[in-house]
Write an enzyme that holds these catalytic residues in place. Structure first.
Site, mmCIF file in Angstrom:
data_model
loop_
_atom_site.group_PDB
_atom_site.id
_atom_site.type_symbol
_atom_site.label_atom_id
_atom_site.label_comp_id
_atom_site.label_asym_id
_atom_site.label_seq_id
_atom_site.Cartn_x
_atom_site.Cartn_y
_atom_site.Cartn_z
ATOM 1 N N ARG A 83 -2.021 62.187 -24.413
ATOM 2 C CA ARG A 83 -2.024 62.004 -25.874
ATOM 3 C C ARG A 83 -0.573 61.819 -26.289
ATOM 4 O O ARG A 83 0.232 62.751 -26.217
ATOM 5 C CB ARG A 83 -2.643 63.235 -26.546
ATOM 6 C CG ARG A 83 -2.749 63.174 -28.069
ATOM 7 C CD ARG A 83 -3.330 64.497 -28.576
ATOM 8 N NE ARG A 83 -3.456 64.553 -30.015
ATOM 9 C CZ ARG A 83 -4.553 64.248 -30.703
ATOM 10 N NH1 ARG A 83 -5.626 63.823 -30.047
ATOM 11 N NH2 ARG A 83 -4.589 64.350 -32.012
ATOM 12 N N HIS A 110 -7.262 54.812 -30.326
ATOM 13 C CA HIS A 110 -7.895 56.097 -30.001
ATOM 14 C C HIS A 110 -9.259 55.821 -29.354
ATOM 15 O O HIS A 110 -10.313 56.118 -29.925
ATOM 16 C CB HIS A 110 -8.057 56.928 -31.272
ATOM 17 C CG HIS A 110 -8.302 58.381 -31.043
ATOM 18 N ND1 HIS A 110 -8.411 58.938 -29.780
ATOM 19 C CD2 HIS A 110 -8.470 59.411 -31.919
ATOM 20 C CE1 HIS A 110 -8.622 60.233 -29.897
ATOM 21 N NE2 HIS A 110 -8.664 60.547 -31.179
ATOM 22 N N GLN A 113 -12.171 58.554 -28.870
ATOM 23 C CA GLN A 113 -12.922 58.872 -30.084
ATOM 24 C C GLN A 113 -14.009 57.837 -30.326
ATOM 25 O O GLN A 113 -15.122 58.160 -30.749
ATOM 26 C CB GLN A 113 -11.980 58.932 -31.288
ATOM 27 C CG GLN A 113 -12.673 59.312 -32.587
ATOM 28 C CD GLN A 113 -13.225 60.727 -32.563
ATOM 29 O OE1 GLN A 113 -12.485 61.675 -32.319
ATOM 30 N NE2 GLN A 113 -14.519 60.872 -32.805
ATOM 31 N N ASP A 206 -11.024 58.394 -42.305
ATOM 32 C CA ASP A 206 -10.145 59.278 -41.536
ATOM 33 C C ASP A 206 -9.086 59.788 -42.502
ATOM 34 O O ASP A 206 -8.953 59.299 -43.631
ATOM 35 C CB ASP A 206 -9.506 58.497 -40.376
ATOM 36 C CG ASP A 206 -8.767 59.399 -39.389
ATOM 37 O OD1 ASP A 206 -8.980 60.627 -39.421
ATOM 38 O OD2 ASP A 206 -7.967 58.873 -38.595
ATOM 39 N N CYS A 246 -13.578 61.556 -37.824
ATOM 40 C CA CYS A 246 -13.198 62.116 -36.526
ATOM 41 C C CYS A 246 -12.538 63.489 -36.638
ATOM 42 O O CYS A 246 -12.326 64.145 -35.609
ATOM 43 C CB CYS A 246 -12.301 61.141 -35.772
ATOM 44 S SG CYS A 246 -10.668 60.904 -36.509
ATOM 45 N N ARG A 274 -17.450 64.074 -28.209
ATOM 46 C CA ARG A 274 -16.190 63.873 -27.494
ATOM 47 C C ARG A 274 -16.298 64.443 -26.085
ATOM 48 O O ARG A 274 -15.797 63.849 -25.117
ATOM 49 C CB ARG A 274 -15.032 64.533 -28.252
ATOM 50 C CG ARG A 274 -14.569 63.824 -29.505
ATOM 51 C CD ARG A 274 -13.860 62.511 -29.202
ATOM 52 N NE ARG A 274 -12.658 62.697 -28.425
ATOM 53 C CZ ARG A 274 -11.473 63.012 -28.915
ATOM 54 N NH1 ARG A 274 -11.313 63.204 -30.224
ATOM 55 N NH2 ARG A 274 -10.413 63.131 -28.135
#
Length: 290
Positions: A83, A110, A113, A206, A246, A274
């Site tokens: 990450r 991402h 996700q 988001d 998310c 996830r």
């Protein structure tokens, strides 16, 4: 991948490719809750051991090149999950090692996700192809870019709705449109949030203030005010539309509490998936490696 994720979810401990246990390096340049928990638990479920590395406590903080670190890791771990900030760092890591490298989030994309999100949509809607998805908010974000590419790949109709100064990278839009031309989907950018949401099967947003842009909060809150997903905006989508986020979510900003916590919200299924989607990804990558 999604079929494998569904199989993994139905039989959580049925796949053990990391039995030994083998170790997976899980590296964090950025803070994390869901990514850290889901990868650590998922690796353990697969019979392995997660090695959590904060780059500030390692040579990756700048004392050693990414390429050299990649060669060190491959001698000791089964896979690398990272990450980070720049997508280029992930690409350098992947080019410098023979073990799988997973993008657990970069500034640009991402993908993990989106695997979870597509799994969740499929669970609630059945087939993905032909569905209309609208993403509202920061069109320049890694989530907007990932929705463009993932939904186009799945044959869906994806609309990104963002203010003029927060539009997605034109190269990503062009790539998504090229993919959609082959899958029967479509990818478009619609500035008006009400126009974009009308008739949607899935409504997504988001946070407006992602990591690294906290100093822009006041400016962003003003710019995105009309993109907040409330009951009025959701009413423009199809009656059976679902809402996704998310997380972490900020009630009263990008989404109202009655939508986030309401009957159309499927955010907790999305958060759980996830775990299953990432386990499926690791299983698939380890199979490819042989």
């Amino acid at each position: 991948m999604l079929a494998l994720a569904a199989e993994v979810k139905a039989n959580r401990f049925g796949h053990r490719p990391l039995e030994g246990p083998q170790t997976v390096a899980v590296i964090f340049d950025k803070s994390s809750t869901r990514t850290r928990v889901s990868f650590a638990v998922g690796i353990a479920d697969l019979g392995g051991q997660p090695l959590i590395i904060q780059t500030g406590d390692s040579q990756l903080a700048g004392k050693e090149s990414v390429a050299d670190s990649a060669r060190v890791f491959e001698r000791q771990v089964a896979a690398i999950v990272w990450r980070t900030f720049a997508q280029s760092g992930l690409e350098e890591m992947a080019a410098g090692t023979t073990v799988p490298v997973v993008n657990a989030l970069s500034d640009e994309f991402h993908p993990c996700q989106l695997l979870a999100d597509l799994q969740t949509i499929k669970e609630h809607k059945g087939a993905l192809a032909g569905l209309t998805v609208v993403f509202l908010g920061d069109g320049r974000s890694n989530m907007a870019h990932s929705y463009l590419l993932a939904c186009a790949t799945a044959g869906m109709h994806v609309r990104i709705s963002a203010p003029a100064h927060y539009q997605p990278d034109p190269a990503v839009v062009t790539r998504a449109q090229a993919i959609a031309a082959k899958t029967g989907g479509s990818a478009s950018v619609v500035i008006d949030p009400r126009e974009a949401t009308t008739g949607a099967d899935v409504v997504v947003t988001d946070t407006w203030v992602s990591m690294g842009v906290e100093s822009e909060k006041a400016e962003r809150v003003a710019a995105f005010a009309s993109y907040s997903v409330d009951a009025d905006l959701m009413s423009l989508a199809k009656p059976d539309a679902v809402f996704m986020h998310c997380l972490p979510a900020y009630r009263g900003y990008e989404v109202s509490a009655d939508v986030l916590d309401g009957p159309q919200s499927i955010i907790w299924d999305e958060a759980e998936n996830r775990l299953h989607a990432q386990k499926a990804l690791l299983i698939w990558l380890l199979r490819q490696k042989g």
